[in-house]
Design an enzyme around this catalytic site. Structure first.
Site, PDB file in Angstrom:
ATOM      1  N   GLU A  81      -0.585  -4.052  -7.866  1.00 57.88           N
ATOM      2  CA  GLU A  81      -1.749  -4.325  -8.716  1.00 57.88           C
ATOM      3  C   GLU A  81      -2.244  -5.764  -8.523  1.00 57.88           C
ATOM      4  OE1 GLU A  81      -1.573  -5.366 -13.254  1.00 57.88           O
ATOM      5  OE2 GLU A  81      -1.369  -3.203 -13.016  1.00 57.88           O
ATOM      6  N   LYS A  83       8.009   0.249 -11.800  1.00 54.52           N
ATOM      7  CA  LYS A  83       6.891  -0.415 -12.474  1.00 54.52           C
ATOM      8  C   LYS A  83       6.707  -1.838 -11.940  1.00 54.52           C
ATOM      9  CE  LYS A  83       3.682  -0.841 -15.692  1.00 54.52           C
ATOM     10  NZ  LYS A  83       3.537  -2.245 -16.034  1.00 54.52           N
TER      11      LYS A  83
END
Length: 296
Positions: free
Chosen positions: A173, A166
């Site tokens: 991102e 993550k």
């Protein structure tokens, strides 16, 4: 299946709703009496059938530490704790060791989907033993998007692997948002030539190689505020991007694009810019993160 959920903020509350809609019984606890199902953590544990599963969905750091320490004193051997917040992967080793001393199992789960997860499902990256992951697979299946499991869920490896994956996801991102934002600023700089900046991004949503959900969210933001005049170009970072760069340095892996996106956020706190307005708008769209309203 019946699980406990600690933390009913923006994501936790939506996760509770999605789990219930998909047949998972959930007892939730939050310090906010307006949203909690029970009055205390002890009541939460008492409401769950053994072996218990408790999903922790609170801010990373000291708050997560405090919740896990409290659960360590309430749960029993054979129970399971899942940390679904944005904890640093190194914290997972500490939490697993603390709980493991009393026979309590631990899974770390990276969760992506923001405020849209209730409707669209959550991308899940989990770390822990295969037996424990399989034990709570109905929970993961209820949370993930519809479609093939492998396109919305991955058992990455042992404890710590889920949050590590993550962390890298969020680093990527950061870089993707920065690329869209810089493109926005360049288009906006030539309004003598480019007469429809929002329309340009909208036209990229089908057929182009840069189409993505982030692009759709930027279009949505521009539909709401065509020149982003209501947003100040100030962008926080929640930690994962920094940790990604630190890991890259530790492993001698070059990540110039991700690194540049982190430093751009630091710049945003010093001066306003159209690009950082776009990044702020994107974070608000997918995660419900607060934006600073422009003066006037």
């Amino acid at each position: 299946m019946h699980i406990g959920l600690v933390g009913l903020g923006k994501m936790g509350d939506n996760m509770r709703a999605r789990l219930r809609a998909n047949g998972i019984e959930v007892t939730g606890f939050d310090r906010n009496p307006a949203v909690t199902d029970v009055a205390s953590m002890a009541d939460l544990v008492a409401a769950l059938p053994a072996p218990r599963t408790v999903w922790v969905m609170v801010p990373a750091g000291s708050i997560t530490d405090a919740v896990i320490e409290e659960l360590d004193g309430l749960l029993e051997a054979g129970d399971l704790v899942i940390d679904g917040g944005n904890s640093r992967f190194t914290e997972d080793f500490k939490h697993a060791e603390l709980l493991g001393a009393h026979g309590i199992d631990y899974i770390d789960a990276g969760v992506s989907g923001g405020v849209w997860g209730r409707e669209n499902g959550y991308g899940l990256m989990v770390g822990g033993s295969a037996a424990q992951v399989e034990r709570v697979m109905p929970v993961f299946d209820a949370l993930r998007p519809e479609g093939p499991r492998e396109e919305g869920f991955v058992h990455v490896g042992e404890v710590g692997a889920g949050h590590y994956a993550k962390m890298v996801h969020n680093g990527i991102e950061y870089a993707l948002m920065q690329a869209y934002a810089e493109g926005y600023e360049l288009l906006d700089a030539r309004t003598d030539l480019i007469k429809d900046v929002p329309g340009t991004f909208k036209a990229w949503q089908r057929g182009t190689v840069v189409r993505s959900w982030l692009l759709e969210l930027l279009v949505r933001a521009l539909d709401e505020d065509a020149d982003l005049s209501d947003i100040e170009g100030y962008v926080d970072d929640s930690g994962e991007g920094r940790w990604t760069v630190e890991e890259a340095i530790a492993n001698a892996v070059p990540v110039p694009t991700i690194s540049a996106s982190i430093f751009a956020r630091f710049v945003s706190r010093q001066e306003d810019s159209p690009a950082m307005k776009a990044v702020a708008a994107l974070r608000n769209q997918f995660g419900g993160h607060e934006v600073k309203k422009a003066d006037g």
